[in-house]
Design an enzyme around this catalytic site. Sequence first.
Site, mmCIF file in Angstrom:
data_model
loop_
_atom_site.group_PDB
_atom_site.id
_atom_site.type_symbol
_atom_site.label_atom_id
_atom_site.label_comp_id
_atom_site.label_asym_id
_atom_site.label_seq_id
_atom_site.Cartn_x
_atom_site.Cartn_y
_atom_site.Cartn_z
ATOM 1 C CG ASP A 1 9.390 2.782 -3.884
ATOM 2 O OD1 ASP A 1 10.433 3.457 -3.886
ATOM 3 O OD2 ASP A 1 9.403 1.536 -3.788
ATOM 4 C CG ASP B 1 10.211 -0.864 -7.068
ATOM 5 O OD1 ASP B 1 11.185 -1.284 -6.425
ATOM 6 O OD2 ASP B 1 9.241 -1.585 -7.407
ATOM 7 C CG HIS C 1 11.838 -3.415 -10.652
ATOM 8 N ND1 HIS C 1 12.654 -3.692 -9.591
ATOM 9 C CD2 HIS C 1 10.569 -3.359 -10.140
ATOM 10 C CE1 HIS C 1 11.916 -3.797 -8.492
ATOM 11 N NE2 HIS C 1 10.655 -3.589 -8.791
ATOM 12 C CB SER D 1 10.040 -8.691 -8.101
ATOM 13 O OG SER D 1 9.789 -7.573 -8.933
ATOM 14 C CG HIS E 1 6.134 -3.239 -10.296
ATOM 15 N ND1 HIS E 1 6.306 -4.602 -10.172
ATOM 16 C CD2 HIS E 1 6.927 -2.672 -9.355
ATOM 17 C CE1 HIS E 1 7.151 -4.847 -9.192
ATOM 18 N NE2 HIS E 1 7.564 -3.699 -8.675
ATOM 19 C CE LYS F 1 12.649 1.217 -2.805
ATOM 20 N NZ LYS F 1 11.821 0.325 -3.612
ATOM 21 C CD GLU G 1 11.713 -6.926 -5.006
ATOM 22 O OE1 GLU G 1 12.464 -6.031 -5.467
ATOM 23 O OE2 GLU G 1 10.506 -6.993 -5.274
ATOM 24 C CB ALA H 1 3.079 -0.478 -0.683
ATOM 25 C CB CYS I 1 9.052 -0.013 -0.462
ATOM 26 S SG CYS I 1 9.551 -1.150 -1.786
HETATM 27 C C1 VGL Z 1 6.939 -2.344 -3.812
HETATM 28 C C2 VGL Z 1 5.990 -4.343 -4.414
HETATM 29 C C3 VGL Z 1 6.917 -4.503 -5.415
HETATM 30 C C4 VGL Z 1 6.908 -1.134 -2.940
HETATM 31 C C5 VGL Z 1 7.883 -2.493 -4.806
HETATM 32 O O1 VGL Z 1 7.422 -0.070 -3.356
HETATM 33 O O2 VGL Z 1 6.359 -1.223 -1.809
HETATM 34 N N1 VGL Z 1 6.012 -3.279 -3.615
HETATM 35 N N2 VGL Z 1 7.852 -3.563 -5.602
HETATM 36 ZN ZN ZN Z 2 9.083 -3.546 -7.333
#
Ligand code: VGL
Ligand code: ZN
Length: 197
Positions: free
Chosen positions: A15, A57, A59, A65, A76, A101, A108, A136, A140
Amino acid sequence: MKPPLDNTCALIVVDVQRDFCPGGALAVRDGDAVVEPLNRCAALFARAGAAIIATRDWHPPDHCSFRAQGGPWPVHCVRGTPGAAFHPALKLPSDTIIISKAESPEVESYSFFGEPGLEQPLVERGIRRLFIGGLATDYCVKFTALDAAQAGFETSVLTDAIRGVEVRPGDSERAIAEMKAAGVKRVRLEDLAVGTG
Ligand code: VGL
Ligand code: ZN
């Protein structure tokens, strides 16, 4: 002695998208600091014949989420938008395997292995060792590493190529401790520069 990188290894770049970098919708502090070390890793892995996988990510606009849907996060990484693009300085080889994903509105998924069976193609290619970096640390990266270890891969987290969201201060440290307790190794970039090159 660490075994050198080879085609039983894969790098998972998690990500590294604009929205998780400074100025993005869900910015991770210093998130863009992972780009340079991951570029170096990707070059190293490519030279060693190892696979490179990049997750994103991805979405739908009404993902569960998001706050409007009762979730914890601002909007996001909406698929196809500039915020969902990989960081522009991220350099990935052309045969990088891209995995999207958290694509369905009601589910989620913080992990690469969110859907059952995703480890199978890796196993079939003979991949046994996974090295994970990106964003992060406390979401993830953590869940991908925990699932990878659970699925039986020898799993390492690249400690100088990860950054955390830190909703609560200390979340990244706790995530690293959790990964360690699950058998995930911590590897620094300098430890990777092995083999004859
Ligand atoms: C993530 C929060 C929401 C990540 C993804 O990639 O860590 N964190 N969506
Ligand atoms: Zn996300």
